[in-house]
Design an enzyme around this catalytic site. Structure first.
Site, short mmCIF file in Angstrom:
data_model
loop_
_atom_site.label_atom_id
_atom_site.label_comp_id
_atom_site.label_asym_id
_atom_site.label_seq_id
_atom_site.Cartn_x
_atom_site.Cartn_y
_atom_site.Cartn_z
CD GLU A 129 -43.57 2.83 21.50
OE1 GLU A 129 -44.32 3.70 22.14
OE2 GLU A 129 -43.34 1.64 21.83
NE ARG A 175 -47.73 6.75 23.27
CZ ARG A 175 -46.86 7.48 22.52
NH1 ARG A 175 -46.88 8.78 22.66
NH2 ARG A 175 -45.52 6.87 22.42
CB SER A 222 -42.38 5.00 29.77
OG SER A 222 -43.84 4.85 29.81
CE LYS A 223 -39.63 4.12 22.97
NZ LYS A 223 -38.50 4.22 22.16
NE ARG A 224 -43.95 -0.07 24.82
CZ ARG A 224 -44.27 -1.32 24.35
NH1 ARG A 224 -44.83 -1.97 25.29
NH2 ARG A 224 -43.45 -2.07 23.64
#
Length: 495
Positions: free
Chosen positions: A406, A468, A252-254
């Site tokens: 996001e 991030r 996941s992009k998180r």
């Protein structure tokens, strides 16, 4: 002999995802191995989220990697159109066929009624999907249709028994029909859901093998049932293992950069990225790690795919990329690749107005603009010490900005500024104070040109990755803290 035909059907609703490239790669290799064709079609039935720019970005990114399709929206083919939004009449015709045959029905249930059905089934210990007594008498259906009431078309699904799915990798898969809901086939806006469009297109386009991610296994009974309803032969199914983060969670992009654009902007070689994706759950007969697309096609055997969740590790990818640089590029090729990446006219021109007005000599260019050509910046907590925000507030600024960006679909400096300004106002912070950690996260210093324009030029993938990274540098949030912060963010957005 049957001509093997495989396909990939990306949805143009965001950044081009490495997971899309992973599935596309295996579809292309399987088709090429059998002398068949690989097709690309665009699943853009979500008219709210789908965009032309996202479609073009996906096509460009997949081509950058070296993937090639035989038919598609950009190359044409005998089964055009290859955009589902242009095939609406075909889907409606087939949906009506199912209604006429008694395999589907008009559903007029309101959202409130559907919620009540879900809660009732949940209380009874049943699958909380939409199922049960949903049909109306024929005369009532006619009355409501004549009155112009909104409706969807749902497929009928057995209540009892077991559906048996044969999978090329997994063998026999059994799923209780009680777990399968009465899927919507045609939405109230007249557009099909993925399930109807996917089946109709695969049949009409002659797809023989459907190679897709394992997240589609729960939907396989619906798809098999639709093939039976239409009286069509079903393609061979093959459900690939999902890519995983290093902590074994779904990619996941998180937690990981998932956009193909990120890796292009970072300066990875497309051959290395494709090579790495090929190593995701598959291996060459001689187990060598470095191989080209042609090598993979020559030796491809889908039965060598391992069902264990392959780990997408950026550090391992960096190592493989370094091997490609050292072993596959001579000095001339190395310089040519640098020129194509760093001195790319498309990337340089937007920077010129900012650089030109700030330099005295050309040697000033590199220190001034280095952050625009870097990957992750070398930040430490000391970079944020001049902020007027308390530590907890500073972390919230970075986290809230990351979550907000996001969700941003139209990536322009005006939209970025609108979201950032709205967050600052909602948190009761002065815009200048709010922007300090954003400047540092993106440019490494609060003394740079417009950070909004920098973020626009860097793109969503790199911007989010830097936010991030900065959040991790200042400590981030524990799992317990994250739950609390998520509630704060949801409340802030709702207000």
């Amino acid at each position: 002999m049957m001509t093997v035909r495989t396909r990939i059907a990306p949805s143009p609703t965001g950044d081009p995802h490495v997971g899309t490239a992973y599935i596309a790669l295996f579809n292309q290799c399987f088709a090429r191995q059998h002398g068949g064709q690989f097709i690309l079609r665009i699943e853009d039935t979500d008219q709210v989220r789908s965009t032309e720019s996202s479609e073009q970005d996906i096509l460009r990114a997949l081509r950058w990697l070296g993937l090639q399709w035989d038919e598609g929206p950009d190359v044409g083919g005998p089964h055009a159109p290859y955009r589902q939004s242009e095939r609406g009449d075909i889907y409606r015709e087939h949906a009506m066929q199912l209604v006429e045959k008694g395999y589907a029905f008009y559903c007029f249930r309101s959202p409130e009624e559907l919620d009540e059905i879900r809660e009732t089934r949940k209380a009874q210990g049943l699958n909380p999907g939409i199922k049960g007594d949903l049909e109306l008498p024929a005369d009532e259906v006619e009355r409501r249709l004549a009155a112009g009431e909104p409706f969807v078309i749902r497929m009928k699904v057995p209540d009892e028994g077991v559906c048996v799915i044969e999978d090329m990798l997994r063998g026999r898969i059994e799923i209780d029909w009680a777990q399968v809901d009465c899927q919507v086939l045609l939405k109230s806006d007249g557009m099909p859901t993925y399930h109807l469009a996917n089946i109709v297109d695969d049949h009409l386009m002659g797809i023989t093998h459907v190679i897709r991610g394992e997240e589609w296994i729960p939907s396989a009974p619906k798809h098999q049932l639709l093939y039976q309803y239409f009286g069509w032969d079903m393609p061979v199914l093959c459900h690939m293992p999902l890519l995983r983060n290093p902590d074994k969670s779904k990619l996941s992009k998180r937690k990981n950069p998932t956009s193909i654009n990120f890796y292009e902007r970072m300066g990875f070689l497309p051959e290395a990225v494709l090579n790495y994706l090929g190593r995701m759950g598959w291996s060459m007969p001689d187990e060598r790690e470095k191989f080209s697309l042609d090598d993979m096609i020559t030796h491809f055997d889908i039965n060598r795919v391992s069902l264990g969740g392959p780990i997408f590790d950026v550090e391992k990818l960096r190592w493989l990329n370094s091997v490609w640089i050292r072993e596959s590029l001579d000095d001339e090729q190395f310089v040519a690749r640098i020129k194509a990446w760093w001195l790319n006219r498309e990337r340089m021109m937007p920077l010129v107005p900012h650089i030109k007005s700030r330099v005295d000599v050309f040697s000033d260019i590199v220190p001034l603009s280095a952050f625009m050509f870097s990957g992750m910046l070398e930040l430490t907590p000391a970079h944020f010490e001049q902020s007027k925000l308390e530590e907890a507030e500073l972390r919230r600024v970075l986290q809230f900005s990351l979550w907000k960006l996001e969700a941003l679909r139209d990536w322009t400096k005006d939209n970025i500024f609108g979201d950032i300004k709205g967050l600052a106002k909602g948190m009761g912070l002065k815009l200048g104070d709010f922007m300090f950690p954003i400047f540092v996260a993106i440019a490494g210093t609060p003394n740079s040109w417009s950070v909004m324009e920098s973020m626009e030029m860097l793109g969503p993938d790199m911007t989010r990755a830097r936010l991030r990274h900065a959040l991790n540098v200042v400590g981030g949030f524990s799992k317990k803290e994250t739950k609390k912060v998520e509630k704060e963010y949801a409340s802030l957005i709702a207000s």
